[in-house]
Scaffold this motif. Sequence first.
Motif, PDB file in Angstrom:
ATOM      1  N   UNK A 126      -7.845-116.933  10.611  1.00 11.64           N
ATOM      2  CA  UNK A 126      -9.251-117.331  10.669  1.00 11.64           C
ATOM      3  C   UNK A 126      -9.927-116.816  11.940  1.00 11.64           C
ATOM      4  N   UNK A 127     -11.243-116.713  11.842  1.00  9.60           N
ATOM      5  CA  UNK A 127     -12.098-116.579  13.018  1.00  9.60           C
ATOM      6  C   UNK A 127     -12.906-117.872  13.133  1.00  9.60           C
ATOM      7  N   UNK A 128     -13.170-118.285  14.346  1.00  9.33           N
ATOM      8  CA  UNK A 128     -14.061-119.424  14.558  1.00  9.33           C
ATOM      9  C   UNK A 128     -15.478-118.880  14.677  1.00  9.33           C
ATOM     10  N   UNK A 129     -16.392-119.512  13.951  1.00  4.88           N
ATOM     11  CA  UNK A 129     -17.782-119.052  13.991  1.00  4.88           C
ATOM     12  C   UNK A 129     -18.504-119.722  15.150  1.00  4.88           C
ATOM     13  N   UNK A 130     -19.038-118.903  16.031  1.00  3.08           N
ATOM     14  CA  UNK A 130     -19.756-119.420  17.198  1.00  3.08           C
ATOM     15  C   UNK A 130     -21.250-119.440  16.906  1.00  3.08           C
ATOM     16  N   UNK A 131     -21.891-120.483  17.368  1.00  5.02           N
ATOM     17  CA  UNK A 131     -23.345-120.573  17.220  1.00  5.02           C
ATOM     18  C   UNK A 131     -23.998-119.927  18.446  1.00  5.02           C
ATOM     19  N   UNK A 132     -24.616-118.771  18.229  1.00  5.45           N
ATOM     20  CA  UNK A 132     -25.259-118.107  19.367  1.00  5.45           C
ATOM     21  C   UNK A 132     -26.750-117.873  19.140  1.00  5.45           C
ATOM     22  N   UNK A 133     -27.200-118.020  17.892  1.00  4.97           N
ATOM     23  CA  UNK A 133     -28.609-117.744  17.584  1.00  4.97           C
ATOM     24  C   UNK A 133     -29.489-118.892  18.056  1.00  4.97           C
ATOM     25  N   UNK A 134     -30.751-118.565  18.276  1.00  2.00           N
ATOM     26  CA  UNK A 134     -31.667-119.625  18.668  1.00  2.00           C
ATOM     27  C   UNK A 134     -31.985-120.553  17.499  1.00  2.00           C
ATOM     28  N   UNK A 136     -31.728-123.173  14.821  1.00  3.31           N
ATOM     29  CA  UNK A 136     -30.890-124.352  14.619  1.00  3.31           C
ATOM     30  C   UNK A 136     -30.137-124.266  13.294  1.00  3.31           C
ATOM     31  N   UNK A 137     -30.744-123.552  12.353  1.00  2.00           N
ATOM     32  CA  UNK A 137     -30.208-123.540  10.990  1.00  2.00           C
ATOM     33  C   UNK A 137     -28.855-122.840  10.899  1.00  2.00           C
ATOM     34  N   UNK A 138     -28.583-121.960  11.836  1.00  2.00           N
ATOM     35  CA  UNK A 138     -27.323-121.211  11.752  1.00  2.00           C
ATOM     36  C   UNK A 138     -26.128-122.125  11.995  1.00  2.00           C
ATOM     37  N   UNK A 139     -25.014-121.766  11.345  1.00  2.00           N
ATOM     38  CA  UNK A 139     -23.792-122.567  11.456  1.00  2.00           C
ATOM     39  C   UNK A 139     -23.043-122.191  12.731  1.00  2.00           C
ATOM     40  N   UNK A 140     -22.043-122.991  13.029  1.00  2.00           N
ATOM     41  CA  UNK A 140     -21.104-122.561  14.056  1.00  2.00           C
ATOM     42  C   UNK A 140     -20.878-123.553  15.174  1.00  2.00           C
ATOM     43  N   UNK A 141     -19.810-123.305  15.926  1.00  2.00           N
ATOM     44  CA  UNK A 141     -19.405-124.162  17.035  1.00  2.00           C
ATOM     45  C   UNK A 141     -20.067-123.722  18.339  1.00  2.00           C
ATOM     46  N   UNK A 142     -20.205-124.673  19.250  1.00  2.00           N
ATOM     47  CA  UNK A 142     -20.583-124.324  20.625  1.00  2.00           C
ATOM     48  C   UNK A 142     -19.347-123.753  21.326  1.00  2.00           C
ATOM     49  N   UNK A 143     -19.565-123.094  22.456  1.00  2.00           N
ATOM     50  CA  UNK A 143     -18.446-122.541  23.214  1.00  2.00           C
ATOM     51  C   UNK A 143     -17.465-123.655  23.626  1.00  2.00           C
ATOM     52  N   UNK A 144     -18.036-124.789  24.002  1.00  2.00           N
ATOM     53  CA  UNK A 144     -17.192-125.905  24.434  1.00  2.00           C
ATOM     54  C   UNK A 144     -16.302-126.403  23.286  1.00  2.00           C
ATOM     55  N   UNK A 145     -16.882-126.484  22.096  1.00  2.00           N
ATOM     56  CA  UNK A 145     -16.077-126.902  20.938  1.00  2.00           C
ATOM     57  C   UNK A 145     -14.958-125.895  20.652  1.00  2.00           C
ATOM     58  N   UNK A 146     -15.281-124.622  20.811  1.00  2.00           N
ATOM     59  CA  UNK A 146     -14.266-123.592  20.568  1.00  2.00           C
ATOM     60  C   UNK A 146     -13.111-123.727  21.565  1.00  2.00           C
ATOM     61  N   UNK A 147     -13.450-123.956  22.820  1.00  2.00           N
ATOM     62  CA  UNK A 147     -12.396-124.178  23.832  1.00  2.00           C
ATOM     63  C   UNK A 147     -11.510-125.365  23.471  1.00  2.00           C
TER      64      UNK A 147
END
Length: 230
Positions: A126-134, A136-147
């Motif tokens: 798997x890859x973890x999906x990071x939320x980087x877009x401005x 809000x609608x986009x999916x994904x984890x914050x960097x802290x959650x990924x850590x």
Amino acid sequence: MSIKSNIQAIKAALPVGTRLVAVSKFHPLSSIEQAYAAGQRIFAESRPQELAAKVAQVAELAKSAEAVEPAKNPFEGLQWHFIGHLQTNKLSLVLPFVSLVESVDSLHLLEAINNWGIAHEKTIDVLLEAHIAREESKQGFSFEQIRDILSNRNLYERVRFRGLMAMASNTPDMEAVREEFAGLRDFFNTLQSPEFSELSIGMSNDWPVALECGSTMVRIGTAIFGAREY
Ligand SMILES: *Cc1c(COP(=O)(O)O)cnc(C)c1O
């Protein structure tokens, strides 16, 4: 431009070590066949039902070809990635068929994938999906959650964490996109290991910027197959 020439043009621009993932969602099997004939091997889908249907169509075609010429699979080496939102009740439509789930975007999904892997004695990349877009609608984890997830990775014995995936903001402002990708790359560099080595960024409208920011996998649909008809 044909599918073949589109693929050749993109591949010519990719540095060694960066792979092209052809996003075939909403496109027919005939388009996949053309891309395969042009040397493309990794395809991605974003809807479980559509993926499962295409896997079945490809298997059907392979079977009829093998009836004519045994031991000659016309889709030798074809791989699927899953890149869409995956509901936990759809795992059996996806996990048996893909070599990589690029879009793990919740702990609930991660736990379900691990449990599926335990039940089927299979390890899932798997890859973890990071939320980087401005947006809000986009999916994904914050960097802290990924850590957090990675520091607890031994909770997921049947999951192999291979890297990160992200989508930038949907904007023509390539400097804004570059900032998002570069921020992700800097974060990724702090996590990188021989196993955790994939950075899946870049789509039809922003892949050149993604390459400059260290992409190892670009996911391109429209620029290969043309516009999707929803
Ligand atoms: C559809 C999709 C793509 C490809 O988008 P294009 O703009 O057609 O290249 C890439 N990544 C994800 C996650 C997608 O859903």
